[in-house]
Design a protein around this motif. Sequence first.
Motif, PDB file in Angstrom:
ATOM      1  N   LEU A 140      34.729  32.262  78.360  1.00 34.54           N
ATOM      2  CA  LEU A 140      33.414  31.662  78.151  1.00 34.54           C
ATOM      3  C   LEU A 140      32.926  31.890  76.717  1.00 34.54           C
ATOM      4  O   LEU A 140      32.445  30.958  76.056  1.00 34.54           O
ATOM      5  N   ILE A 141      33.062  33.126  76.228  1.00 38.29           N
ATOM      6  CA  ILE A 141      32.615  33.437  74.866  1.00 38.29           C
ATOM      7  C   ILE A 141      33.436  32.652  73.844  1.00 38.29           C
ATOM      8  O   ILE A 141      32.902  32.157  72.841  1.00 38.29           O
ATOM      9  N   LYS A 142      34.727  32.489  74.108  1.00 35.53           N
ATOM     10  CA  LYS A 142      35.576  31.718  73.193  1.00 35.53           C
ATOM     11  C   LYS A 142      35.172  30.252  73.170  1.00 35.53           C
ATOM     12  O   LYS A 142      35.107  29.625  72.103  1.00 35.53           O
ATOM     13  N   GLU A 143      34.908  29.673  74.352  1.00 38.58           N
ATOM     14  CA  GLU A 143      34.518  28.272  74.418  1.00 38.58           C
ATOM     15  C   GLU A 143      33.161  28.035  73.751  1.00 38.58           C
ATOM     16  O   GLU A 143      32.904  26.951  73.221  1.00 38.58           O
ATOM     17  N   LEU A 144      32.303  29.033  73.759  1.00 34.18           N
ATOM     18  CA  LEU A 144      31.000  28.908  73.118  1.00 34.18           C
ATOM     19  C   LEU A 144      31.070  29.156  71.613  1.00 34.18           C
ATOM     20  O   LEU A 144      30.059  29.001  70.918  1.00 34.18           O
ATOM     21  N   GLY A 145      32.245  29.556  71.127  1.00 35.10           N
ATOM     22  CA  GLY A 145      32.395  29.822  69.704  1.00 35.10           C
ATOM     23  C   GLY A 145      31.708  31.088  69.236  1.00 35.10           C
ATOM     24  O   GLY A 145      31.262  31.167  68.083  1.00 35.10           O
ATOM     25  N   GLY A 152      28.314  37.403  70.762  1.00 31.86           N
ATOM     26  CA  GLY A 152      29.424  37.445  71.709  1.00 31.86           C
ATOM     27  C   GLY A 152      29.595  38.810  72.340  1.00 31.86           C
ATOM     28  O   GLY A 152      29.979  38.928  73.513  1.00 31.86           O
ATOM     29  N   ILE A 153      29.313  39.871  71.581  1.00 35.62           N
ATOM     30  CA  ILE A 153      29.423  41.228  72.135  1.00 35.62           C
ATOM     31  C   ILE A 153      28.282  41.509  73.105  1.00 35.62           C
ATOM     32  O   ILE A 153      28.466  42.141  74.145  1.00 35.62           O
ATOM     33  N   VAL A 154      27.101  41.007  72.779  1.00 32.70           N
ATOM     34  CA  VAL A 154      25.910  41.329  73.568  1.00 32.70           C
ATOM     35  C   VAL A 154      25.807  40.477  74.828  1.00 32.70           C
ATOM     36  O   VAL A 154      25.346  40.960  75.873  1.00 32.70           O
ATOM     37  N   ALA A 155      26.255  39.224  74.779  1.00 34.53           N
ATOM     38  CA  ALA A 155      25.974  38.242  75.827  1.00 34.53           C
ATOM     39  C   ALA A 155      26.269  38.709  77.253  1.00 34.53           C
ATOM     40  O   ALA A 155      25.418  38.570  78.141  1.00 34.53           O
ATOM     41  N   PRO A 156      27.467  39.266  77.565  1.00 30.41           N
ATOM     42  CA  PRO A 156      27.741  39.605  78.965  1.00 30.41           C
ATOM     43  C   PRO A 156      26.857  40.720  79.522  1.00 30.41           C
ATOM     44  O   PRO A 156      26.769  40.881  80.742  1.00 30.41           O
ATOM     45  N   TYR A 157      26.199  41.490  78.657  1.00 33.87           N
ATOM     46  CA  TYR A 157      25.394  42.626  79.115  1.00 33.87           C
ATOM     47  C   TYR A 157      23.899  42.406  78.920  1.00 33.87           C
ATOM     48  O   TYR A 157      23.096  43.279  79.229  1.00 33.87           O
ATOM     49  N   LEU A 158      23.511  41.232  78.411  1.00 34.89           N
ATOM     50  CA  LEU A 158      22.123  41.025  78.023  1.00 34.89           C
ATOM     51  C   LEU A 158      21.200  40.892  79.223  1.00 34.89           C
ATOM     52  O   LEU A 158      20.052  41.344  79.181  1.00 34.89           O
ATOM     53  N   PHE A 222      36.117  48.641  75.165  1.00 33.04           N
ATOM     54  CA  PHE A 222      37.120  47.596  75.354  1.00 33.04           C
ATOM     55  C   PHE A 222      36.576  46.209  75.027  1.00 33.04           C
ATOM     56  O   PHE A 222      37.226  45.425  74.344  1.00 33.04           O
ATOM     57  N   TRP A 223      35.371  45.886  75.527  1.00 30.52           N
ATOM     58  CA  TRP A 223      34.830  44.548  75.280  1.00 30.52           C
ATOM     59  C   TRP A 223      34.532  44.320  73.795  1.00 30.52           C
ATOM     60  O   TRP A 223      34.913  43.274  73.262  1.00 30.52           O
ATOM     61  N   PRO A 224      33.872  45.233  73.072  1.00 28.12           N
ATOM     62  CA  PRO A 224      33.688  45.008  71.630  1.00 28.12           C
ATOM     63  C   PRO A 224      35.000  44.894  70.868  1.00 28.12           C
ATOM     64  O   PRO A 224      35.088  44.149  69.887  1.00 28.12           O
ATOM     65  N   GLN A 225      36.013  45.608  71.317  1.00 27.95           N
ATOM     66  CA  GLN A 225      37.314  45.487  70.652  1.00 27.95           C
ATOM     67  C   GLN A 225      37.939  44.126  70.928  1.00 27.95           C
ATOM     68  O   GLN A 225      38.614  43.554  70.066  1.00 27.95           O
ATOM     69  N   LEU A 226      37.674  43.569  72.098  1.00 29.36           N
ATOM     70  CA  LEU A 226      38.288  42.306  72.484  1.00 29.36           C
ATOM     71  C   LEU A 226      37.676  41.119  71.746  1.00 29.36           C
ATOM     72  O   LEU A 226      38.402  40.213  71.322  1.00 29.36           O
ATOM     73  N   VAL A 227      36.364  41.120  71.567  1.00 30.91           N
ATOM     74  CA  VAL A 227      35.687  39.944  71.001  1.00 30.91           C
ATOM     75  C   VAL A 227      35.134  40.190  69.603  1.00 30.91           C
ATOM     76  O   VAL A 227      34.653  39.247  68.969  1.00 30.91           O
ATOM     77  N   GLY A 228      35.180  41.429  69.104  1.00 35.00           N
ATOM     78  CA  GLY A 228      34.624  41.722  67.786  1.00 35.00           C
ATOM     79  C   GLY A 228      35.621  42.435  66.898  1.00 35.00           C
ATOM     80  O   GLY A 228      35.395  43.584  66.509  1.00 35.00           O
TER      81      GLY A 228
END
Length: 289
Positions: A140-145, A152-158, A222-228
């Motif tokens: 989802l984050i990739k498709e949203l650019g 992108g780091i904040v979105a899933p936990y916001l 893990f998530w910040p490493q994956l998308v940031g």
Amino acid sequence: MRPGRVVAWAVVTVVVLVTVAPFAWMLRTALSDNRSLFTEPASPLPVDFTWGPLERVLGTATTAEAQAEGGSGASLRFWLYLRNSLLVSTLITVGQVFCAAMAAYAFARLRWPGRDRVFLVFLAGLLVPPVFTLLPNFVLIKELGLLNTHAGIVAPYLLMTPFAVFFLRQFFLGISREIEEAALIDGAGHARIFLRIILPMSGAPLATLAVLTFVNAWNEYFWPQLVGQEEGVRVLTVALGAFVSSTPQTGPDWAGLMAAALVAAVPTLLILLAFGRRIVDAIQYTGLK
């Protein structure tokens, strides 16, 4: 001092020592010379005491000084990573606490068809391991650019989480309905009641949830490493791997790594020391075990 009390204190002492031992070893390693570290591996005190590892982390040591003490000489943009971690953790905390408070108010104080069933379904999210949602969130984050962005780091936990909503709902259920009914008679709507009455009365649980959310967001790796992965948005926990990946000839910079971990843990330790009692009281009040 009865025998039972002596045994209880002995057990508590052992638990405290086991809990504190990793932090003591981290401090010992962070104040040791990396080249001399393995000459006395069992020493409980720093080996060839030096402030060098902390200076390397904070960026005050030159390349020659870092290499002389067994460091890699690689630059660690500590203040940039610290700023990123503070920004990401603060955004997650503010967004999650406010959204969870609104959801908890709807589940606790409003009456609408299927409320309890929806709450049970929402609460079932606690049973889903977080690793199951990593791939869908990444796609989802990739498709949203939004890859390699703070958003992108904040979105899933916001937004709200099941635990946050359950935690606040337990407190909202204990607030007297007479206060809310009096406000309704005076013409206040639910939005005004929530903002002007419920939130001010819920300072303790809101502060507790904010502390817990901030600590979890700060420690996320893990998530910040994956998308940031780009350096401009890299958070501090991910940046600690720079000491391991940049390996000099003599071996990894373990002293520098422990110094970086120590510095990264300081903000959360200060928060827990300042609000530790409030966290315990709020958890006991809500009935959590």
